[in-house]
Design an enzyme around this catalytic site. Sequence first.
Site, PDB file in Angstrom:
ATOM      1  N   HIS A 233       0.382  -1.487   0.142  1.00 33.94           N
ATOM      2  CA  HIS A 233       0.322  -0.093  -0.057  1.00 33.94           C
ATOM      3  C   HIS A 233       1.305   1.094  -0.453  1.00 33.94           C
ATOM      4  O   HIS A 233       2.035   1.338   0.504  1.00 33.94           O
ATOM      5  CB  HIS A 233      -0.471  -0.147   1.185  1.00 33.94           C
ATOM      6  CG  HIS A 233      -1.520  -0.744   1.136  1.00 33.94           C
ATOM      7  ND1 HIS A 233      -3.311  -1.873   0.337  1.00 33.94           N
ATOM      8  CD2 HIS A 233      -1.939  -2.863   1.873  1.00 33.94           C
ATOM      9  CE1 HIS A 233      -2.850  -2.358   0.801  1.00 33.94           C
ATOM     10  NE2 HIS A 233      -2.585  -3.224   1.642  1.00 33.94           N
TER      11      HIS A 233
ATOM     12  N   THR B 245      13.148  -8.370   2.558  1.00 30.13           N
ATOM     13  CA  THR B 245      12.166  -7.223   2.174  1.00 30.13           C
ATOM     14  C   THR B 245      12.714  -6.515   0.614  1.00 30.13           C
ATOM     15  O   THR B 245      12.630  -5.870  -0.360  1.00 30.13           O
ATOM     16  CB  THR B 245      12.344  -5.690   3.069  1.00 30.13           C
ATOM     17  OG1 THR B 245      14.116  -5.394   3.576  1.00 30.13           O
ATOM     18  CG2 THR B 245      11.637  -5.848   4.333  1.00 30.13           C
TER      19      THR B 245
END
Length: 187
Positions: A113, A163
Amino acid sequence: MKEIEKMQAGLEYCYDDEDISMMKLHAIENANIFNSLPEDDLDKQHEVLCEILGSVGEKVWIAKRFCFDNGKNIHIGNNFTGNFNLTILDINKVCIGDNVMIGPNTTITAVGHPLSPKGRRKHLAQGGEVRIGNDVWLGANVTVLPGVTIGNNVVVGAGAVVTKDIPDNSLAVGVPARVVKKIENDI
């Protein structure tokens, strides 16, 4: 362009769009079907996985509760073990190789998001493909974020948050996950 078309193209889209909401509802129904199967009926489990996922190899076992956003974007190779409470948010493709083990309470997410509050208030999201190579072990409570590729013969330690890409033959640990040593490929 419809929101679901934007989603499928990997563009920013509105996640509470009616078509996307229906896709997620259908995925929840499919997950409930799988999760209600008897633990000892491995043939029926495999049959249902083949119906609800994009592709499934041989010798695939996933413990209960298995949750996903779509199902059809998940591709699993041969000899796969997914332990309890596996969540795969497959807004985009999630491709998992052969001989992969995933520990309990692991989340693989192919959706993120915006950082901006304005974008989040608009319920925006964007997908990023996740690829997991062959001979990978993700320990318990690992989180894999969108757009990440995990190479072959990789071990990700418990609790790590992946990540960025992890190269072949690596042990990665921590938050964020970082490679701490090379590991031998003995096959």
